[in-house]
Structures are given as C-alpha cells and as structure tokens.
Motif scaffolding. Sequence first.
Motif, PDB file in Angstrom:
ATOM      1  N   HIS A  72       0.832  -1.205   0.000  1.00 26.04           N
ATOM      2  CA  HIS A  72       0.000   0.000   0.000  1.00 26.04           C
ATOM      3  C   HIS A  72       0.867   1.256   0.000  1.00 26.04           C
ATOM      4  CE1 HIS A  72      -3.564   2.420   0.729  1.00 26.04           C
ATOM      5  NE2 HIS A  72      -2.906   3.043   1.688  1.00 26.04           N
ATOM      6  N   GLN A  74       3.904   1.579  -1.131  1.00 24.92           N
ATOM      7  CA  GLN A  74       4.597   1.698  -2.413  1.00 24.92           C
ATOM      8  C   GLN A  74       3.665   2.146  -3.530  1.00 24.92           C
ATOM      9  OE1 GLN A  74       6.473  -2.050  -3.216  1.00 24.92           O
ATOM     10  NE2 GLN A  74       7.996  -1.824  -1.588  1.00 24.92           N
ATOM     11  N   ASP A  75       2.417   1.715  -3.474  1.00 21.51           N
ATOM     12  CA  ASP A  75       1.479   2.020  -4.557  1.00 21.51           C
ATOM     13  C   ASP A  75       0.973   3.456  -4.483  1.00 21.51           C
ATOM     14  OD1 ASP A  75       1.737  -0.383  -5.744  1.00 21.51           O
ATOM     15  OD2 ASP A  75      -0.176  -1.209  -5.086  1.00 21.51           O
ATOM     16  N   ALA A  76       0.066   3.703  -3.568  1.00 25.49           N
ATOM     17  CA  ALA A  76      -0.552   5.025  -3.492  1.00 25.49           C
ATOM     18  C   ALA A  76      -1.149   5.233  -2.113  1.00 25.49           C
ATOM     19  CB  ALA A  76      -1.637   5.168  -4.558  1.00 25.49           C
ATOM     20  N   PRO A  77      -0.349   5.697  -1.165  1.00 17.46           N
ATOM     21  CA  PRO A  77      -0.895   5.965   0.168  1.00 17.46           C
ATOM     22  C   PRO A  77      -2.091   6.901   0.080  1.00 17.46           C
ATOM     23  CG  PRO A  77       1.493   6.148   0.170  1.00 17.46           C
ATOM     24  CD  PRO A  77       1.080   6.003  -1.269  1.00 17.46           C
ATOM     25  N   GLY A  78      -3.151   6.563   0.783  1.00 16.06           N
ATOM     26  CA  GLY A  78      -4.356   7.382   0.756  1.00 16.06           C
ATOM     27  C   GLY A  78      -5.377   6.912  -0.249  1.00 16.06           C
ATOM     28  N   ALA A  79      -4.986   5.996  -1.156  1.00 20.16           N
ATOM     29  CA  ALA A  79      -5.924   5.478  -2.149  1.00 20.16           C
ATOM     30  C   ALA A  79      -6.578   4.205  -1.624  1.00 20.16           C
ATOM     31  CB  ALA A  79      -5.198   5.200  -3.463  1.00 20.16           C
ATOM     32  N   ASP A 155      -4.205   5.587   7.180  1.00 22.05           N
ATOM     33  CA  ASP A 155      -4.746   6.927   6.945  1.00 22.05           C
ATOM     34  C   ASP A 155      -5.089   7.596   8.271  1.00 22.05           C
ATOM     35  OD1 ASP A 155      -4.881   6.771   3.993  1.00 22.05           O
ATOM     36  OD2 ASP A 155      -6.367   5.212   4.385  1.00 22.05           O
TER      37      ASP A 155
END
Length: 210
Positions: A72, A74-79, A155
């Motif tokens: 998570h 690495q990908d897009a924190p908050g998404a 989050d």
Amino acid sequence: MPASPPSLLPDERLAAGVARLATLHADRFAVETVQGLLADSYRRLAATARVRTHLVVLAERFTAERLDALVHVQDAPGAGLPRVLFVCSHNAGRSQLAAALLGHRAGGRVTVSSAGTHPADAVEPHIVRVLEEAGVDPAGAFPKPLTDEVVRAADIVITMGCGDACPVVPGRRYLDWPVADPGGAPLALVRRIRDDIDARVTELLSTLPA
C-alpha cells in the motif's frame, strides 16, 4: 515459483511460510526480503510469547499484514479503502476491542489493524468474552508489536493510552481516545469500556467514505 530460501530462519518451519508469501508477492518482493521480514516478525512475537505452539502460524499472519502495508505504501498511500490503525500499550485490550468492533461494523468498507507499543503475550480473556457477547468473533486475534510500515500505511492512527510511543508520520490523521484501561478490570467495567469504544467506532465510521 520462487527459489527455496536459504536456512537462515529462527525456526525451520518458517520456510513454508516464506515460500507461500514469496509466491503471493513474487512481482513485488525478493524471496530474501520476505524471509527477512518473516524472521523479524517471528523474533518480535517470540520476545513476548509464553507459549510458542502457534508462533510459526502467527508470524506468517503478522508478516502478511506487514507485506500488505508495504504494498500500500509503495502504490498510493491514501488510495483505496480507508486504513485505520488502533494502538495501545499492550494490544491486548482497548486496541483489540476497537479493531474488532470497527471491522465488524464496517462490513468491508475499512482496512483495520491494531498494534501495541509493548505487546502482551495474549488477548485478555475478558476482551474475548465481551466481544462475543456483542456478536463479534475475536477468533485469531493476537497482540502484535507496532511496526513502521503499518503506521505509514494507515490513513488514521488512533491511540489509546500509549503516550508518545507511537511514531508520527506526516499526512496521517491522528486521534487519541481517552478510554479506560480494561486490564485487570471486572467484567462489568470491561463491558462499559466496550460500549464506550463501540460508540466512538460508530461515530468514526460515520465520517468515513460510504
């Protein structure tokens, strides 16, 4: 299929877990990375475990949660789904109650985790009982130490009685819930603490995306 990891594990039975997790995350992490994280998870849990019967299984589950957090981050924190982390001192009472209740109430709308700054060796029996009374299945819950990647993936970080021990990551929403400690408390008080946390969980859920 990832190659078999070398025998650098604190318990040889962990090798099967390394193979499973490395296969699951073959497009993300090298076998050595998974092995190192699983060995670290095992050692962290072993530091407080009184009974080691299920330690290998718990270490694999703990590592799976940590790898998910790393993906998570690495990908897009908050998404994606909101991620809520509950932290208390021992991860045996308040944070376990909060995580179980939010997971139950959210119905898959939230990714929930919990941890302790000084984790105990087991969830307190009264906590298991009051969750079952509320129709929440606490099976499989176990105290886990707080790790950096789980904090960075969250989050919202909700603390309960752990003071300044929780690391602060910029961009996260931090809440502190002044909830009584159920440790050693009589069952009637633990029920009231459960209801207090449940009310807070319900209010929190109303602020999250539907």
